[in-house]
Design a protein around this motif. Structure first.
Motif, PDB file in Angstrom:
ATOM      1  N   PRO A   1       2.203   5.700   3.297  1.00 53.41           N
ATOM      2  CA  PRO A   1       1.966   7.139   3.431  1.00 53.41           C
ATOM      3  C   PRO A   1       3.259   7.867   3.806  1.00 53.41           C
ATOM      4  O   PRO A   1       4.108   7.308   4.508  1.00 53.41           O
ATOM      5  CB  PRO A   1       0.931   7.237   4.553  1.00 53.41           C
ATOM      6  CG  PRO A   1       0.953   5.944   5.261  1.00 53.41           C
ATOM      7  CD  PRO A   1       1.528   4.926   4.335  1.00 53.41           C
TER       8      PRO A   1
ATOM      9  N   GLN B   1       5.580  13.131   6.134  1.00 51.09           N
ATOM     10  CA  GLN B   1       5.139  14.518   6.168  1.00 51.09           C
ATOM     11  C   GLN B   1       4.437  14.824   4.859  1.00 51.09           C
ATOM     12  O   GLN B   1       4.890  14.379   3.797  1.00 51.09           O
ATOM     13  CB  GLN B   1       6.373  15.411   6.335  1.00 51.09           C
ATOM     14  CG  GLN B   1       6.104  16.860   6.572  1.00 51.09           C
ATOM     15  CD  GLN B   1       7.394  17.584   6.938  1.00 51.09           C
ATOM     16  OE1 GLN B   1       8.039  17.253   7.909  1.00 51.09           O
ATOM     17  NE2 GLN B   1       7.747  18.564   6.132  1.00 51.09           N
ATOM     18  N   GLU B   2       3.354  15.578   4.924  1.00 51.85           N
ATOM     19  CA  GLU B   2       2.610  15.905   3.716  1.00 51.85           C
ATOM     20  C   GLU B   2       3.528  16.556   2.686  1.00 51.85           C
ATOM     21  O   GLU B   2       4.335  17.423   3.007  1.00 51.85           O
ATOM     22  CB  GLU B   2       1.455  16.858   4.047  1.00 51.85           C
ATOM     23  CG  GLU B   2       0.485  17.015   2.915  1.00 51.85           C
ATOM     24  CD  GLU B   2      -0.740  17.807   3.312  1.00 51.85           C
ATOM     25  OE1 GLU B   2      -1.235  18.558   2.457  1.00 51.85           O
ATOM     26  OE2 GLU B   2      -1.196  17.671   4.455  1.00 51.85           O
ATOM     27  N   GLY B   3       3.405  16.102   1.449  1.00 54.62           N
ATOM     28  CA  GLY B   3       4.236  16.627   0.370  1.00 54.62           C
ATOM     29  C   GLY B   3       5.500  15.838   0.119  1.00 54.62           C
ATOM     30  O   GLY B   3       6.177  16.052  -0.876  1.00 54.62           O
TER      31      GLY B   3
END
Length: 138
Positions: free
Chosen positions: A94, A97-99
């Motif tokens: 994952p 940080q998102e994006g």
């Protein structure tokens, strides 16, 4: 009265120092927590038979495009680059940080890294050393 004023000034000084400490060190602690969380899947990945972890580290740093998070393992292993890449690429890591986009890399140590390893006394003659690292960046 002067003693009371002294305590007030002392309280203001300590309060100011606390605010300064929070402003400087709290973001760094947050970055360290993000880096450690990002690194967990790599650090907790099973170790390939015949491999040994020499060092592991995670870091988060600012770049022109935002924040980059990196996690690396320094391994001693007889496996080759493709085998190590396939072994560590068996899960989806994952992003920090998102994006972000996450990439896995496997590289043999270069001569300066091997020299540093030798100077630290951590190398063994005839062994192969590898960096296995993840990058999470915009």
């Amino acid at each position: 009265m002067d003693r009371k004023r002294g305590f007030i000034y002392l309280g203001i000084i300590f309060g100011s120092l606390a605010i300064l400490w929070i402003a400087v060190f709290l973001p760094a602690l947050g970055d360290k927590k993000v880096a450690d969380s990002f690194a967990d899947p790599l650090f907790n990945h099973t170790l390939m038979e015949g491999s040994e972890i020499i060092q592991k580290e995670a870091d988060r740093s600012k770049t022109d495009g935002g924040k980059m998070t990196a996690a690396y393992l320094l391994l001693c292993s007889d496996a080759d680059e493709d085998t190590l890449y396939t072994f560590y690429n068996d899960i989806d890591y994952p992003p920090a940080q998102e994006g972000d986009t996450v990439t896995l890399h496997v590289r043999a140590l270069d001569s300066s890294s091997l020299d540093a390893l030798s100077q630290s006394g951590l190398d063994v003659e005839g062994k192969n050393y590898w960096f296995v690292y993840l990058l999470s960046q915009p």
